[in-house]
Design an enzyme around this catalytic site. Structure first.
Site, mmCIF file in Angstrom:
data_model
loop_
_atom_site.group_PDB
_atom_site.id
_atom_site.type_symbol
_atom_site.label_atom_id
_atom_site.label_comp_id
_atom_site.label_asym_id
_atom_site.label_seq_id
_atom_site.Cartn_x
_atom_site.Cartn_y
_atom_site.Cartn_z
ATOM 1 N N GLU A 177 -3.857 -8.690 9.496
ATOM 2 C CA GLU A 177 -3.631 -7.837 8.336
ATOM 3 C C GLU A 177 -3.520 -6.376 8.768
ATOM 4 O O GLU A 177 -3.991 -5.991 9.835
ATOM 5 C CB GLU A 177 -4.797 -7.977 7.344
ATOM 6 C CG GLU A 177 -4.930 -9.371 6.756
ATOM 7 C CD GLU A 177 -6.177 -9.504 5.897
ATOM 8 O OE1 GLU A 177 -6.807 -8.466 5.592
ATOM 9 O OE2 GLU A 177 -6.517 -10.632 5.539
ATOM 10 N N TYR A 178 -2.865 -5.572 7.933
ATOM 11 C CA TYR A 178 -2.814 -4.142 8.227
ATOM 12 C C TYR A 178 -4.179 -3.515 7.982
ATOM 13 O O TYR A 178 -4.937 -4.022 7.153
ATOM 14 C CB TYR A 178 -1.745 -3.443 7.377
ATOM 15 C CG TYR A 178 -2.047 -3.370 5.882
ATOM 16 C CD1 TYR A 178 -2.942 -2.422 5.362
ATOM 17 C CD2 TYR A 178 -1.434 -4.229 4.983
ATOM 18 C CE1 TYR A 178 -3.223 -2.340 4.007
ATOM 19 C CE2 TYR A 178 -1.705 -4.171 3.618
ATOM 20 C CZ TYR A 178 -2.595 -3.224 3.148
ATOM 21 O OH TYR A 178 -2.866 -3.148 1.805
ATOM 22 N N GLU A 231 0.811 -8.074 9.054
ATOM 23 C CA GLU A 231 1.077 -8.285 7.627
ATOM 24 C C GLU A 231 1.175 -6.946 6.909
ATOM 25 O O GLU A 231 0.299 -6.094 7.049
ATOM 26 C CB GLU A 231 -0.052 -9.142 7.047
ATOM 27 C CG GLU A 231 -0.096 -9.175 5.531
ATOM 28 C CD GLU A 231 -1.148 -8.233 4.968
ATOM 29 O OE1 GLU A 231 -0.755 -7.292 4.257
ATOM 30 O OE2 GLU A 231 -2.334 -8.425 5.238
ATOM 31 N N GLU A 254 2.535 -5.000 1.096
ATOM 32 C CA GLU A 254 2.927 -3.981 0.121
ATOM 33 C C GLU A 254 4.443 -3.795 0.075
ATOM 34 O O GLU A 254 4.992 -3.341 -0.941
ATOM 35 C CB GLU A 254 2.248 -2.648 0.441
ATOM 36 C CG GLU A 254 2.804 -1.877 1.632
ATOM 37 C CD GLU A 254 2.291 -2.379 2.976
ATOM 38 O OE1 GLU A 254 2.577 -1.734 3.991
ATOM 39 O OE2 GLU A 254 1.609 -3.427 3.003
ATOM 40 N N SER A 313 -1.111 1.268 3.628
ATOM 41 C CA SER A 313 -0.025 0.612 2.898
ATOM 42 C C SER A 313 0.731 1.617 2.024
ATOM 43 O O SER A 313 1.950 1.507 1.859
ATOM 44 C CB SER A 313 -0.552 -0.537 2.043
ATOM 45 O OG SER A 313 -1.437 -0.073 1.045
ATOM 46 N N ARG A 314 0.020 2.604 1.458
ATOM 47 C CA ARG A 314 0.714 3.633 0.670
ATOM 48 C C ARG A 314 1.554 4.539 1.579
ATOM 49 O O ARG A 314 2.683 4.902 1.254
ATOM 50 C CB ARG A 314 -0.290 4.480 -0.120
ATOM 51 C CG ARG A 314 -0.580 3.974 -1.511
ATOM 52 C CD ARG A 314 -1.432 2.742 -1.530
ATOM 53 N NE ARG A 314 -2.809 3.036 -1.078
ATOM 54 C CZ ARG A 314 -3.737 2.104 -0.903
ATOM 55 N NH1 ARG A 314 -3.455 0.831 -1.094
ATOM 56 N NH2 ARG A 314 -4.960 2.430 -0.509
#
Length: 306
Positions: free
Chosen positions: A92-93, A119, A122, A166-167
């Site tokens: 995962e990130y 991953e 988003e 993710s943003r």
């Protein structure tokens, strides 16, 4: 068939187990066989799957693939262990808490001849893909993305520029590579509240001057705000001002019947069976975002929060 273990049984880990047990029909996920799961807790069996030890997963000839669903702080450790054991890895990130470590891990994967997939669900949401369609081809004047959410345990998730990457990935994917300018931090540890406001400018917006036939670099301001504390709803707010119009809300779209983790698992499986490669742009984007997070963290360490 490639034997798979899921490492970490939180929310994401349990979704991974569900998706592996119920793969998309006629997808490369059907080439993955779930062999068990690894947890630091003693859980027994889940969905009729056996819990196995980390050592068993690392040394099993039947286990070819590891999906790591643990807290951010230990991603590097577990990715490195499974790559060194000769396993393909999905994590995962963020894949690591620095760009330098991320490069090391990709170099290790290349040396071992293994797939290392990060991953980034988003980028797979229907709302984001519609937003990207609305942004494509427009000339940015300035943009702001403001995220709010509940408190986080920074010991487990890392510095906010990494836990919220993710943003940042949204902004880089929409507007290209960014240059860090400055940041403002507000924090109240007793109330579990903090706010991070980061100022960037774009780097690669080039527009041709028709008369002089030269290129002029136009730097556009982009602001990223992460705000977390008790009672804050998990929401994203945007204000993207373009030369042609303004986008001030994320488009609402119906939920897709295929879950985000299933979409990501399908991408990973495509890489495993040779249908898709980790392209240069994907690596470059991930490393660029981690590099920006490094800069923000270094700035924070030199600038006491308000």
């Amino acid at each position: 068939m490639l034997g798979v273990v899921v490492v970490g049984i939180g929310i994401a880990g349990r979704v991974r187990i569900r998706d592996l047990l119920n793969p998309l029909p006629n997808s490369p996920i059907e080439n993955l066989k779930l062999m068990g799961f690894v947890s630091r807790r003693t859980l027994g069996n889940i969905e009729h799957l056996n819990q196995i030890t980390l050592d068993e997963a690392l040394h099993s000839d039947e286990v070819k693939v590891a999906i790591i669903s643990l807290e951010n702080q230990v991603h590097e450790e577990y990715v490195r262990k499974f790559l060194n054991a000769g396993k393909h890895v999905c994590v995962e990130y963020p894949m690591a808490l620095s760009a330098a470590v991320a490069r090391e891990l990709w170099d290790l994967a290349d040396a071992k001849g293994k797939i290392l997939h990060v991953e980034h669900i988003e980028l797979l949401t229907a709302e984001y893909n519609l937003l990207k369609q609305k942004v494509n081809g427009k000339e940015l004047i300035e943009g702001t993305l403001h995220f709010t959410g509940g408190p986080l345990d920074r010991q487990r998730t890392g510095f906010p520029a990494f836990s919220g990457i993710s943003r940042l990935t949204w902004l880089v994917d929409l507007f290209g590579e960014l240059a860090f300018k400055s940041a403002i931090f507000s924090e109240n540890q007793k109330q579990q509240y903090w706010k991070m406001t980061v100022h960037f400018h774009t780097k690669n917006s080039r527009f041709k001057w028709v008369v002089v036939l030269k290129y002029s670099l136009l730097l556009r301001p982009v602001i990223w705000i992460e705000e977390r504390g008790p009672g804050l709803r998990r929401e994203k707010h945007i204000n993207f001002q373009f030369k042609s119009d303004i986008l001030d809300r994320i488009p609402a779209v119906p939920n897709n019947h295929v879950g985000l983790f299933m979409k990501d698992l399908n991408l990973f499986a495509q890489k495993l069976v040779g249908q898709k490669l980790t392209d240069t742009f994907e690596k470059k984007r991930i490393l660029h975002c981690l590099g920006l997070a490094d800069e923000i963290k270094a700035f924070y360490e030199q600038t006491p929060p308000n």
